[in-house]
Design an enzyme around this catalytic site. Sequence first.
Site, PDB file in Angstrom:
ATOM      1  CG  ASP A   1      32.886  46.778  40.396  1.00  0.00           C
ATOM      2  OD1 ASP A   1      32.053  46.712  41.298  1.00  0.00           O
ATOM      3  OD2 ASP A   1      34.005  47.294  40.559  1.00  0.00           O
TER       4      ASP A   1
ATOM      5  CG  LEU B   1      27.777  44.724  30.464  1.00  0.00           C
ATOM      6  CD1 LEU B   1      28.557  43.935  29.441  1.00  0.00           C
ATOM      7  CD2 LEU B   1      27.276  43.793  31.561  1.00  0.00           C
TER       8      LEU B   1
HETATM    9  P1  IMP Z   1      32.725  48.134  35.794  1.00  0.00           P
HETATM   10  O1  IMP Z   1      32.701  49.080  34.624  1.00  0.00           O
HETATM   11  O2  IMP Z   1      32.806  48.873  37.106  1.00  0.00           O
HETATM   12  O3  IMP Z   1      31.567  47.168  35.794  1.00  0.00           O
HETATM   13  O4  IMP Z   1      34.090  47.367  35.731  1.00  0.00           O
HETATM   14  C1  IMP Z   1      34.226  46.134  35.136  1.00  0.00           C
HETATM   15  C2  IMP Z   1      35.684  45.812  34.935  1.00  0.00           C
HETATM   16  O5  IMP Z   1      36.469  46.160  36.087  1.00  0.00           O
HETATM   17  C3  IMP Z   1      35.862  44.316  34.743  1.00  0.00           C
HETATM   18  O6  IMP Z   1      35.728  43.952  33.382  1.00  0.00           O
HETATM   19  C4  IMP Z   1      37.248  44.100  35.298  1.00  0.00           C
HETATM   20  O7  IMP Z   1      38.201  44.361  34.293  1.00  0.00           O
HETATM   21  C5  IMP Z   1      37.390  45.135  36.382  1.00  0.00           C
HETATM   22  N1  IMP Z   1      37.084  44.584  37.723  1.00  0.00           N
HETATM   23  C6  IMP Z   1      36.068  44.956  38.534  1.00  0.00           C
HETATM   24  N2  IMP Z   1      36.106  44.278  39.694  1.00  0.00           N
HETATM   25  C7  IMP Z   1      37.166  43.458  39.614  1.00  0.00           C
HETATM   26  C8  IMP Z   1      37.732  42.470  40.518  1.00  0.00           C
HETATM   27  O8  IMP Z   1      37.246  42.217  41.638  1.00  0.00           O
HETATM   28  N3  IMP Z   1      38.832  41.820  40.070  1.00  0.00           N
HETATM   29  C9  IMP Z   1      39.399  42.050  38.852  1.00  0.00           C
HETATM   30  N4  IMP Z   1      38.917  42.954  37.992  1.00  0.00           N
HETATM   31  C10 IMP Z   1      37.798  43.645  38.358  1.00  0.00           C
END
Ligand code: IMP
Length: 185
Positions: free
Chosen positions: A106, A111
């Site tokens: 997201d 990551l």
């Molecule tokens: P980031 O650090 O914003 O990239 O968040 C990544 C994490 O958020 C993922 O590994 C998921 O656990 C959670 N996440 C983000 N978007 C979604 C979604 O649409 N559905 C379910 N989990 C999500």
Amino acid sequence: MSGHRPNEPPHGYVLIGAALLHQRVRELGAQIAADYAEKRPILVGVLRGVVVFLADLLKATDGLPCEVDFMAISSYGSGSGVVRIEKDLETSIEGRHVILVEDIVDTGLTLRFILRNLEARRPASLVVCTLLDKQAHRLVPLPIRYTGFAIGDRFVVGYGLDEKQRYRNLPDIWVIDETADRSAG
Ligand code: IMP
């Protein structure tokens, strides 16, 4: 709502059906098998959402000698990028070819944290394979080598992904309609 099975989101719709998911995962597995022939990579899954995708991806790399390991992390506040490792790898990745497998990226902050942590262990190579990529939300550039599907700014569940631990066992990927009154469901 009638027509919905008990574990389906009451105000949702299917974004990516199981047949399309499996076709794309087979393509990704074949690509990885071709790119890593002779290299014996380690596929690192980030628990828990990745388990369904990783299981199918592993089967799709049929014939590739590879290993699997897992990490579990917890995030403090969405979008903060503050992450703690709850379960670490059991394998040393020093000098190894690592493919970090994610269910969804997201903002990319989670990551980025994991990649920095793994890079410090001096792998021979480190790339990312994600099933879903919400590019519009990306805050940091990331070296994503393999992407299943780029999707829009929607909250999705199913095929391992959850909302408050629900819906992981749906075979399709669903969008949850966040404008609907979820208390009604
Ligand atoms: P980031 O650090 O914003 O990239 O968040 C990544 C994490 O958020 C993922 O590994 C998921 O656990 C959670 N996440 C983000 N978007 C979604 C979604 O649409 N559905 C379910 N989990 C999500």
